[in-house]
Design a protein around this motif. Structure first.
Motif, short mmCIF file in Angstrom:
data_model
loop_
_atom_site.label_atom_id
_atom_site.label_comp_id
_atom_site.label_asym_id
_atom_site.label_seq_id
_atom_site.Cartn_x
_atom_site.Cartn_y
_atom_site.Cartn_z
N GLN A 1 107.48 8.15 -60.85
CA GLN A 1 108.30 7.45 -61.83
C GLN A 1 108.46 5.99 -61.44
OE1 GLN A 1 109.45 8.94 -64.76
NE2 GLN A 1 109.84 6.79 -65.28
N SER B 1 101.54 7.11 -64.61
CA SER B 1 101.92 7.60 -65.94
C SER B 1 101.12 8.85 -66.32
CB SER B 1 101.71 6.51 -67.00
OG SER B 1 102.55 5.40 -66.74
N SER C 1 105.25 4.15 -61.99
CA SER C 1 104.92 3.93 -63.41
C SER C 1 105.70 2.77 -64.02
CB SER C 1 105.20 5.20 -64.21
OG SER C 1 106.60 5.42 -64.34
N GLU C 2 106.69 2.26 -63.27
CA GLU C 2 107.56 1.20 -63.80
C GLU C 2 107.39 -0.12 -63.07
OE1 GLU C 2 111.36 3.03 -63.29
OE2 GLU C 2 111.11 4.41 -65.00
N LYS D 1 102.57 12.91 -66.77
CA LYS D 1 102.35 13.74 -67.96
C LYS D 1 101.94 15.15 -67.59
CE LYS D 1 100.85 9.87 -70.88
NZ LYS D 1 99.68 9.24 -71.54
N ARG E 1 100.36 1.72 -62.42
CA ARG E 1 101.15 2.18 -63.57
C ARG E 1 100.37 3.21 -64.38
NH1 ARG E 1 105.48 -1.78 -66.08
NH2 ARG E 1 105.33 -0.19 -67.69
N GLU E 2 99.10 2.94 -64.57
CA GLU E 2 98.26 3.84 -65.37
C GLU E 2 98.13 5.21 -64.71
OE1 GLU E 2 93.66 3.64 -66.28
OE2 GLU E 2 94.73 2.11 -67.43
#
Length: 228
Positions: A202, A222, A205-206, A226, A218-219
């Motif tokens: 998390q 993320s 991803s930020e 999922k 980030r990619e």
């Protein structure tokens, strides 16, 4: 060349202004010294990460390696020289094929070990050693068999060793590198500790995107979230 100029080169690198760092170093009157050569290697290496052109990327990696080689020739006990020689050798050996990459595994780890010995509180080298351990741990049995058949003294690693490196690096300088947060998440995931993996993924991803490494971070984070 002055200490202030080297400090400015470091600041440009930390701000992800890699090409600016190369240009500053190129203007120095005294270039053929170890502290300048490894900084050239580092800056050019990170410029290579910013291009999507494979030929240009390969050319820049080899240029960076030449600087790292020179730095090591000038002082084979220097922290920066060993750190960036190991990192760039790992990338260069990828360009030279699977067999060459396997042959260089022991050499990469050796230079990382020297760098850690020189400066055990540098989070960057701990991250590099962590990535080395992580990637070696995730290979399948076919690749492991190939490694053992090609490398004369094949190094070993575990996800636990990788985690120790990443955690130590983060403890020394929290948030110093987006990829460290990403690899903390990936390693916890490999160790089946999903809640801790989720926490780090998390964060990864930020992260603020200032470089190609940040974008990839980030990619990847993320996408991993999922699937959790």
């Amino acid at each position: 060349m002055s200490a202030e100029e080297l400090k400015l080169a470091d600041e440009l690198f930390d701000d992800a202004k890699y090409q600016d760092a190369v240009e500053l170093l190129d203007k120095l009157s005294e270039k053929d010294i170890v502290e300048v050569q490894w900084r050239f290697a580092r800056a050019v290496f990170f410029v290579s990460k910013q291009t999507s052109n494979n030929d240009e990327k390969a050319k820049l990696v080899r240029e960076a390696f030449a600087y790292a080689q020179r730095a090591l020739e000038l002082d084979d006990k220097n922290f920066g020289a060993n750190k960036w020689y190991g990192a760039i050798l790992s990338e260069k050996s990828n360009l030279d094929g699977v067999t060459e990459r396997i042959k260089q595994l022991e050499n990469v780890k050796k230079h990382f070990a020297v760098a850690v010995e020189c400066n055990p509180t540098d989070p960057g080298i701990l991250h590099m050693l962590g990535q080395f351990n992580y990637k070696l741990s995730e290979v399948n049995w076919v690749t492991r068999k190939l490694i053992n058949s090609v490398a004369s003294n094949a190094p070993t690693a575990s996800f636990e060793e990788a985690l120790e490196c990443f955690e130590k690096a983060e403890g020394l300088k929290p948030g110093f590198y987006s990829q460290n947060q990403l690899y903390l998440g990936k390693t916890y995931l490999a160790l089946k500790q999903k809640e801790k993996a989720r926490e780090w993924l998390q964060k990864a991803s930020e992260v603020e995107v200032r470089s190609e490494d940040d974008r990839v971070c980030r990619e990847e984070a993320s996408e991993a979230l999922k699937k959790l």
